[in-house]
Design a protein around this motif. Structure first.
Motif, PDB file in Angstrom:
ATOM      1  N   ASN A   1       0.839  -1.189   0.000  1.00 43.88           N
ATOM      2  CA  ASN A   1       0.000   0.000   0.000  1.00 43.88           C
ATOM      3  C   ASN A   1       0.874   1.240   0.000  1.00 43.88           C
ATOM      4  N   SER A   2       0.655   2.100  -0.995  1.00 41.65           N
ATOM      5  CA  SER A   2       1.438   3.331  -0.986  1.00 41.65           C
ATOM      6  C   SER A   2       0.615   4.393  -0.258  1.00 41.65           C
ATOM      7  N   PRO A   3       1.303   5.220   0.561  1.00 36.04           N
ATOM      8  CA  PRO A   3       0.562   6.212   1.339  1.00 36.04           C
ATOM      9  C   PRO A   3      -0.091   7.230   0.419  1.00 36.04           C
ATOM     10  N   SER A   4      -1.255   7.710   0.852  1.00 38.72           N
ATOM     11  CA  SER A   4      -1.953   8.706   0.054  1.00 38.72           C
ATOM     12  C   SER A   4      -1.125   9.989   0.021  1.00 38.72           C
ATOM     13  N   PRO A   5      -1.003  10.590  -1.168  1.00 44.80           N
ATOM     14  CA  PRO A   5      -0.140  11.787  -1.253  1.00 44.80           C
ATOM     15  C   PRO A   5      -0.748  13.018  -0.599  1.00 44.80           C
ATOM     16  N   ILE A   6      -2.090  13.015  -0.380  1.00 49.63           N
ATOM     17  CA  ILE A   6      -2.723  14.237   0.142  1.00 49.63           C
ATOM     18  C   ILE A   6      -2.294  14.517   1.595  1.00 49.63           C
ATOM     19  N   PRO A   7      -2.395  13.534   2.539  1.00 49.40           N
ATOM     20  CA  PRO A   7      -1.927  13.831   3.900  1.00 49.40           C
ATOM     21  C   PRO A   7      -0.445  14.192   3.935  1.00 49.40           C
ATOM     22  N   LEU A   8       0.342  13.568   3.052  1.00 48.79           N
ATOM     23  CA  LEU A   8       1.778  13.856   3.020  1.00 48.79           C
ATOM     24  C   LEU A   8       2.020  15.300   2.612  1.00 48.79           C
ATOM     25  N   ALA A   9       1.294  15.722   1.569  1.00 53.03           N
ATOM     26  CA  ALA A   9       1.438  17.106   1.104  1.00 53.03           C
ATOM     27  C   ALA A   9       0.984  18.068   2.202  1.00 53.03           C
ATOM     28  N   ALA A  10      -0.115  17.700   2.896  1.00 55.76           N
ATOM     29  CA  ALA A  10      -0.618  18.558   3.970  1.00 55.76           C
ATOM     30  C   ALA A  10       0.411  18.650   5.094  1.00 55.76           C
ATOM     31  N   SER A  11       1.014  17.498   5.449  1.00 56.08           N
ATOM     32  CA  SER A  11       2.018  17.504   6.513  1.00 56.08           C
ATOM     33  C   SER A  11       3.214  18.367   6.131  1.00 56.08           C
TER      34      SER A  11
ATOM     35  N   PHE B   1      10.700  21.918  13.112  1.00 59.69           N
ATOM     36  CA  PHE B   1       9.856  21.868  11.913  1.00 59.69           C
ATOM     37  C   PHE B   1      10.708  21.660  10.666  1.00 59.69           C
ATOM     38  N   GLN B   2      11.896  22.285  10.654  1.00 60.29           N
ATOM     39  CA  GLN B   2      12.780  22.145   9.494  1.00 60.29           C
ATOM     40  C   GLN B   2      13.167  20.681   9.298  1.00 60.29           C
ATOM     41  N   ARG B   3      13.558  20.036  10.394  1.00 61.11           N
ATOM     42  CA  ARG B   3      13.961  18.632  10.315  1.00 61.11           C
ATOM     43  C   ARG B   3      12.783  17.732   9.940  1.00 61.11           C
ATOM     44  N   LEU B   4      11.618  18.076  10.493  1.00 61.77           N
ATOM     45  CA  LEU B   4      10.407  17.320  10.158  1.00 61.77           C
ATOM     46  C   LEU B   4      10.124  17.437   8.654  1.00 61.77           C
ATOM     47  N   GLY B   5      10.316  18.645   8.115  1.00 59.47           N
ATOM     48  CA  GLY B   5      10.118  18.867   6.679  1.00 59.47           C
ATOM     49  C   GLY B   5      11.071  18.009   5.861  1.00 59.47           C
ATOM     50  N   TRP B   6      12.333  17.932   6.296  1.00 58.65           N
ATOM     51  CA  TRP B   6      13.321  17.114   5.583  1.00 58.65           C
ATOM     52  C   TRP B   6      12.911  15.640   5.586  1.00 58.65           C
ATOM     53  N   ILE B   7      12.408  15.184   6.766  1.00 65.31           N
ATOM     54  CA  ILE B   7      11.972  13.783   6.861  1.00 65.31           C
ATOM     55  C   ILE B   7      10.808  13.545   5.893  1.00 65.31           C
ATOM     56  N   LEU B   8       9.847  14.473   5.890  1.00 69.58           N
ATOM     57  CA  LEU B   8       8.683  14.317   5.003  1.00 69.58           C
ATOM     58  C   LEU B   8       9.108  14.340   3.535  1.00 69.58           C
ATOM     59  N   ASN B   9      10.111  15.177   3.206  1.00 72.15           N
ATOM     60  CA  ASN B   9      10.632  15.199   1.823  1.00 72.15           C
ATOM     61  C   ASN B   9      11.181  13.839   1.440  1.00 72.15           C
ATOM     62  N   SER B  10      11.917  13.216   2.373  1.00 67.76           N
ATOM     63  CA  SER B  10      12.502  11.907   2.062  1.00 67.76           C
ATOM     64  C   SER B  10      11.403  10.861   1.922  1.00 67.76           C
ATOM     65  N   VAL B  11      10.284  11.033   2.676  1.00 69.20           N
ATOM     66  CA  VAL B  11       9.150  10.101   2.528  1.00 69.20           C
ATOM     67  C   VAL B  11       8.564  10.242   1.123  1.00 69.20           C
ATOM     68  N   SER B  12       8.426  11.484   0.660  1.00 67.54           N
ATOM     69  CA  SER B  12       7.829  11.684  -0.664  1.00 67.54           C
ATOM     70  C   SER B  12       8.771  11.186  -1.758  1.00 67.54           C
TER      71      SER B  12
END
Lengths: 69, 174
Positions: free
Chosen positions: B2-12, B82-93
């Motif tokens: 299952n690939s994660p939905s891109p909408i919550p990821l974009a929102a995060s 928040f900056q580090r969280l953003g980097w983590i989310l970028n790597s998820v995407s």
């Protein structure tokens, strides 16, 4: 690694190319290449079964063990 | 898989960027106010006294500036988080979240959370030095949920490390 893969020899004996084997066993050429060059760290039983079925051989013919010096 | 939905990821990712920008801007504003208060307090106090407030310079400074400085430091730490969280989310995407970098970032977030609690406690103590009834209240207690969140960040960092090791093992499996 002490375990050697003798896929090259088996393919040579069966006059089969890696691409042909890849089509027969439904495993990507890249993965078979990793196996052939001895870069694989592990092999699934399902892969072993598919290769043995395609090459009509026993797992022992495909794998060997060499004591490391 | 299952690939994660891109909408919550974009929102995060949007929330992480927004959080970072808001924290940075407010931290800078607080720093400016703290610096202005530190430099211009005689004029500020004089004006307040003129307006009929009973104020003494020693009552307010340096505590007001220090409290603002503490809040600014907390916000700066929040911005880094928040900056580090953003980097983590970028790597998820990008499809590759289980990396050494991400477990390090998560651990960094955990330490920042603890740092925020400590600076918050100091700022809270500074707040108690300010005289009451001047429309200034500084209130910050040690938050159990904050510490729990930090603990959670450390645990998730461990999980990421474990997942990375497992994936590496799987990478060599044919």
């Amino acid at each position: 690694m002490a375990i050697t893969v003798k896929l090259d020899d088996l393919l040579h004996a069966r006059r089969m190319t890696l691409t042909e084997l890849s089509e027969k066993v439904d495993i990507t050429l890249a993965n078979l290449s990793i196996l052939k060059t001895g870069k694989a760290k592990a092999i699934r039983f399902s892969t072993l079964e598919a290769i043995c079925a395609a090459l009509e051989c026993q797992p022992g013919e495909l794998l060997g063990y060499e004591r490391e010096p | 898989m299952n690939s994660p939905s891109p909408i919550p990821l974009a929102a995060s990712r949007f929330l992480a960027s927004a959080g970072r920008i808001i924290c940075t801007v407010v931290a800078i504003l607080l720093l400016i106010i703290a610096a202005t208060l530190a430099v211009a307090w005689p004029a500020v106090i004089a004006e307040a006294v003129e307006k009929g407030m009973e104020l003494k310079v020693a009552d307010i400074q340096p505590w007001a500036s220090l409290a603002l400085l503490g809040a600014a430091v907390m916000l700066a730490m929040g911005a880094r988080m928040f900056q580090r969280l953003g980097w983590i989310l970028n790597s998820v995407s990008q499809g590759d979240p289980f990396t050494v970098d991400n477990s390090r970032r998560l651990r960094h977030i955990g330490w920042l959370m603890i740092g925020i609690q400590i600076v918050g406690m100091v700022t809270g103590w500074i707040g108690t030095r300010l005289p009451p009834n001047h429309n200034i209240t500084v209130d910050f207690d040690l938050s159990l949920s904050g510490l729990f969140a930090a603990f959670l960040a450390f645990v998730v960092a461990q999980l990421f490390e474990q997942a990375r090791a497992m994936r590496e093992e799987l990478d060599g499996t044919v």
